[in-house]
Design a protein around this motif. Structure first.
Motif, PDB file in Angstrom:
ATOM      1  N   ILE A   1       0.841  -1.204   0.000  1.00 18.65           N
ATOM      2  CA  ILE A   1       0.000   0.000   0.000  1.00 18.65           C
ATOM      3  C   ILE A   1       0.873   1.249   0.000  1.00 18.65           C
ATOM      4  CG2 ILE A   1      -1.762   1.280   1.256  1.00 18.65           C
ATOM      5  CD1 ILE A   1      -2.816  -1.234  -0.082  1.00 18.65           C
ATOM      6  N   ALA A   2       1.982   1.215   0.743  1.00 20.03           N
ATOM      7  CA  ALA A   2       2.906   2.354   0.743  1.00 20.03           C
ATOM      8  C   ALA A   2       3.457   2.600  -0.654  1.00 20.03           C
ATOM      9  CB  ALA A   2       4.046   2.092   1.726  1.00 20.03           C
ATOM     10  N   ASP A   3       3.841   1.538  -1.354  1.00 22.56           N
ATOM     11  CA  ASP A   3       4.357   1.691  -2.712  1.00 22.56           C
ATOM     12  C   ASP A   3       3.293   2.255  -3.639  1.00 22.56           C
ATOM     13  OD1 ASP A   3       6.823   0.661  -1.988  1.00 22.56           O
ATOM     14  OD2 ASP A   3       6.337  -1.388  -2.603  1.00 22.56           O
ATOM     15  N   LEU A   4       2.055   1.827  -3.456  1.00 24.20           N
ATOM     16  CA  LEU A   4       0.968   2.315  -4.312  1.00 24.20           C
ATOM     17  C   LEU A   4       0.708   3.799  -4.068  1.00 24.20           C
ATOM     18  CD1 LEU A   4      -1.177   1.756  -6.413  1.00 24.20           C
ATOM     19  CD2 LEU A   4      -2.694   0.977  -4.575  1.00 24.20           C
ATOM     20  N   ILE A   5       0.759   4.228  -2.817  1.00 23.57           N
ATOM     21  CA  ILE A   5       0.565   5.654  -2.515  1.00 23.57           C
ATOM     22  C   ILE A   5       1.652   6.489  -3.184  1.00 23.57           C
ATOM     23  CG2 ILE A   5       0.627   7.370  -0.666  1.00 23.57           C
ATOM     24  CD1 ILE A   5      -0.754   5.274   1.121  1.00 23.57           C
ATOM     25  N   ARG A   6       2.903   6.026  -3.089  1.00 24.40           N
ATOM     26  CA  ARG A   6       3.994   6.747  -3.762  1.00 24.40           C
ATOM     27  C   ARG A   6       3.734   6.846  -5.268  1.00 24.40           C
ATOM     28  NH1 ARG A   6       7.261   3.092  -0.807  1.00 24.40           N
ATOM     29  NH2 ARG A   6       8.214   4.006   1.052  1.00 24.40           N
ATOM     30  N   ALA A   7       3.343   5.729  -5.864  1.00 29.84           N
ATOM     31  CA  ALA A   7       3.093   5.721  -7.306  1.00 29.84           C
ATOM     32  C   ALA A   7       1.947   6.656  -7.675  1.00 29.84           C
ATOM     33  CB  ALA A   7       2.779   4.297  -7.763  1.00 29.84           C
ATOM     34  N   ALA A   8       0.923   6.701  -6.830  1.00 23.21           N
ATOM     35  CA  ALA A   8      -0.261   7.501  -7.128  1.00 23.21           C
ATOM     36  C   ALA A   8       0.049   8.995  -7.183  1.00 23.21           C
ATOM     37  CB  ALA A   8      -1.339   7.234  -6.085  1.00 23.21           C
ATOM     38  N   TYR A   9       1.106   9.413  -6.499  1.00 23.41           N
ATOM     39  CA  TYR A   9       1.467  10.830  -6.481  1.00 23.41           C
ATOM     40  C   TYR A   9       2.578  11.177  -7.468  1.00 23.41           C
ATOM     41  CZ  TYR A   9      -1.690  12.304  -2.830  1.00 23.41           C
ATOM     42  OH  TYR A   9      -2.831  12.641  -2.130  1.00 23.41           O
ATOM     43  N   ASP A  10       2.869  10.251  -8.393  1.00 23.88           N
ATOM     44  CA  ASP A  10       3.807  10.577  -9.470  1.00 23.88           C
ATOM     45  C   ASP A  10       3.238  11.776 -10.234  1.00 23.88           C
ATOM     46  OD1 ASP A  10       5.175  10.735 -11.960  1.00 23.88           O
ATOM     47  OD2 ASP A  10       5.642   8.603 -11.886  1.00 23.88           O
ATOM     48  N   PRO A  11       3.995  12.870 -10.335  1.00 19.58           N
ATOM     49  CA  PRO A  11       3.448  14.075 -10.968  1.00 19.58           C
ATOM     50  C   PRO A  11       3.085  13.882 -12.433  1.00 19.58           C
ATOM     51  CG  PRO A  11       5.793  14.332 -10.460  1.00 19.58           C
ATOM     52  CD  PRO A  11       5.341  13.091  -9.778  1.00 19.58           C
ATOM     53  N   VAL A  12       3.586  12.834 -13.059  1.00 20.14           N
ATOM     54  CA  VAL A  12       3.238  12.572 -14.460  1.00 20.14           C
ATOM     55  C   VAL A  12       1.798  12.087 -14.575  1.00 20.14           C
ATOM     56  CG1 VAL A  12       3.776  11.128 -16.471  1.00 20.14           C
ATOM     57  CG2 VAL A  12       5.627  12.089 -15.090  1.00 20.14           C
ATOM     58  N   LEU A  13       1.293  11.454 -13.538  1.00 19.97           N
ATOM     59  CA  LEU A  13      -0.053  10.898 -13.570  1.00 19.97           C
ATOM     60  C   LEU A  13      -1.091  11.974 -13.255  1.00 19.97           C
ATOM     61  CD1 LEU A  13       0.450   7.464 -11.755  1.00 19.97           C
ATOM     62  CD2 LEU A  13       0.368   7.935 -14.210  1.00 19.97           C
TER      63      LEU A  13
END
Length: 217
Positions: free
Chosen positions: A184-196
């Motif tokens: 879940i921590a990894d997913l939160i980091r990915a979700a805030y990728d500024p490209v997305l």
């Protein structure tokens, strides 16, 4: 939902985390710095809650601020003994539409928590309201666990079924503190990728999230 605490999340699992009970895929993250305020607890608990918020915001690579120019505070956390306290709170009905019917539904369901979100013109989260009724179950949980659980469930707009039957947290040792599950921590980091994008309704978005997760060693 299958517990994925020790394994990378699959695209299918990510899709499920943001697919609502009505079948709609709906993802959103915060689009502005988070400004929290806490009601109904002692100062010591406030500091615990704000510490958890700071930790998860840092994990996401997002920001906090002292004030929101539009709302003042944009993450409001209320600790209650009874849902009736909501209808007795001045001006809360201005923030939460149809407050009285909501309180009736929460009472009927014997719920102990409720979260409501507000969004800006882009679909990004601009405000969140967290209500916690301190029943026996919540009263027995450590303040640190409650704080971490609530901010994790507020840092993104998860599905309304995302954590039914499981938890975003894990306890490694009996009686020990709860931690955020690595997946879940990894997913939160990915979700805030500024490209997305800050908001998405296409399930293909889950594939973009999955592509940003760490690969197994």
């Amino acid at each position: 939902m299958t517990d994925t605490s020790l394994a990378p999340l699959t695209p299918e699992a990510i899709t499920a985390l943001f697919t609502r009970a009505d079948g709609q895929y709906l993802f959103a993250r915060w689009g502005r710095p988070i400004v929290p305020v806490v009601f109904g607890v002692e100062d010591g608990t406030v500091s615990i809650l704000k510490g958890a918020i700071e930790a998860v915001v840092a994990l996401a690579g997002h920001k906090m601020a002292e004030t929101d120019p539009e709302l003042g505070a944009n993450l409001m956390v209320f600790f209650l003994r009874d849902w009736d306290e909501l209808t007795e709170t001045p001006n809360l009905d201005r923030l939460i539409p149809d407050l009285a019917p909501l309180v009736a539904r929460l009472q009927q369901a014997d719920a102990n928590q409720y979260r409501a979100f507000r969004f800006d013109q882009t679909g990004a989260i601009k405000a969140a309201f967290v209500f916690l009724r301190m029943d026996d179950a919540l009263s027995q949980a450590p303040a640190e666990t409650i704080a971490l659980s609530q901010i994790v469930q507020t840092i993104l707009l998860w599905s309304d079924t995302a954590f039914l039957g499981t938890s975003p947290l894990a306890i490694l040792q009996p009686g020990g503190p709860a931690i955020l599950k690595p997946a879940i921590a990894d997913l939160i980091r990915a979700a805030y990728d500024p490209v997305l994008p800050a908001q998405a309704t296409d399930p293909a978005h889950a594939l973009r999230l999955a592509a940003r997760l760490p690969r197994p060693q």
